[in-house]
Write a protein that holds these residues in place. Sequence first.
Motif, PDB file in Angstrom:
ATOM      1  N   MET A  31       1.483   4.055   6.919  1.00 40.47           N
ATOM      2  CA  MET A  31       2.473   3.738   5.904  1.00 40.47           C
ATOM      3  C   MET A  31       2.030   4.176   4.517  1.00 40.47           C
ATOM      4  O   MET A  31       2.844   4.469   3.664  1.00 40.47           O
ATOM      5  N   GLU A  32       0.762   4.204   4.268  1.00 45.67           N
ATOM      6  CA  GLU A  32       0.288   4.465   2.924  1.00 45.67           C
ATOM      7  C   GLU A  32      -0.816   5.513   2.938  1.00 45.67           C
ATOM      8  O   GLU A  32      -1.455   5.727   3.944  1.00 45.67           O
ATOM      9  N   THR A  33      -1.010   6.132   1.816  1.00 42.60           N
ATOM     10  CA  THR A  33      -2.166   6.987   1.672  1.00 42.60           C
ATOM     11  C   THR A  33      -3.293   6.109   1.170  1.00 42.60           C
ATOM     12  O   THR A  33      -3.050   5.053   0.594  1.00 42.60           O
ATOM     13  N   PRO A  34      -4.547   6.491   1.381  1.00 46.44           N
ATOM     14  CA  PRO A  34      -5.656   5.626   0.988  1.00 46.44           C
ATOM     15  C   PRO A  34      -5.604   5.282  -0.495  1.00 46.44           C
ATOM     16  O   PRO A  34      -5.271   6.096  -1.332  1.00 46.44           O
ATOM     17  N   SER A  35      -5.918   4.029  -0.782  1.00 49.33           N
ATOM     18  CA  SER A  35      -5.989   3.592  -2.169  1.00 49.33           C
ATOM     19  C   SER A  35      -7.085   2.553  -2.293  1.00 49.33           C
ATOM     20  O   SER A  35      -7.491   1.938  -1.326  1.00 49.33           O
ATOM     21  N   LEU A  43       3.541   5.103  -0.792  1.00 49.59           N
ATOM     22  CA  LEU A  43       4.443   5.172   0.358  1.00 49.59           C
ATOM     23  C   LEU A  43       4.889   6.604   0.625  1.00 49.59           C
ATOM     24  O   LEU A  43       4.844   7.448  -0.269  1.00 49.59           O
ATOM     25  N   ARG A  44       5.316   6.846   1.868  1.00 47.03           N
ATOM     26  CA  ARG A  44       5.797   8.165   2.276  1.00 47.03           C
ATOM     27  C   ARG A  44       7.123   7.993   2.989  1.00 47.03           C
ATOM     28  O   ARG A  44       7.475   6.901   3.412  1.00 47.03           O
ATOM     29  N   ASN A  45       7.840   9.070   3.161  1.00 43.10           N
ATOM     30  CA  ASN A  45       9.085   9.042   3.921  1.00 43.10           C
ATOM     31  C   ASN A  45       8.766   8.944   5.408  1.00 43.10           C
ATOM     32  O   ASN A  45       7.736   9.438   5.874  1.00 43.10           O
ATOM     33  N   VAL A  71       3.270  -2.593  -7.387  1.00 42.15           N
ATOM     34  CA  VAL A  71       2.643  -2.879  -6.095  1.00 42.15           C
ATOM     35  C   VAL A  71       2.678  -1.680  -5.165  1.00 42.15           C
ATOM     36  O   VAL A  71       1.934  -1.616  -4.192  1.00 42.15           O
ATOM     37  N   ALA A  72       3.572  -0.729  -5.460  1.00 40.11           N
ATOM     38  CA  ALA A  72       3.670   0.470  -4.624  1.00 40.11           C
ATOM     39  C   ALA A  72       4.346   1.577  -5.417  1.00 40.11           C
ATOM     40  O   ALA A  72       5.010   1.323  -6.422  1.00 40.11           O
TER      41      ALA A  72
END
Length: 154
Positions: A31-35, A43-45, A71-72
């Motif tokens: 769902m997410e790229t590393p953070s 977020l991504r499609n 938050v995103a």
Amino acid sequence: MMAFEVSSRVLLFVRIFVHDGRSTTDQRRLMETPSMPGTPLQLRNFIGGEFVDARGEEMMDLLSPVSTKVVAKAPMSVQADVDAAYVAAEQGFAEWGQVTPAQRQQALLKFADAIEDHADDLVRLDAQNTGKPWALTASEEVPPMVDQLRFGRF
């Protein structure tokens, strides 16, 4: 892949937990790229059963309604992203139309099980997104959702 008119968050759980059987940790990775801790999720499609980068560069901040902190960050999809999603949805709709009623029922029951199994994650995400109190979300959102899937008329 199953195509329904549901929120992207719920569709994510259909794809990951019902279809693929991946863990919550795997779902979060997709769902997410590393953070770094405390930094906004990237977020991504979700198109055609996979997470993909948007074709545009612009991102939108998603704010907590409680703290107003970011938050995103969500992609601002461009027409090409919408077109790709539309084509994928048409294909999913065609596939879903070939599924027997018994197979549909089993898929929806698995979906209900996945929601129950991951209710805490769903409640946390919804509370973060809407600012609605955890207990209220847990009592008013999840049980009716599961009931609709288990006992609704298909």
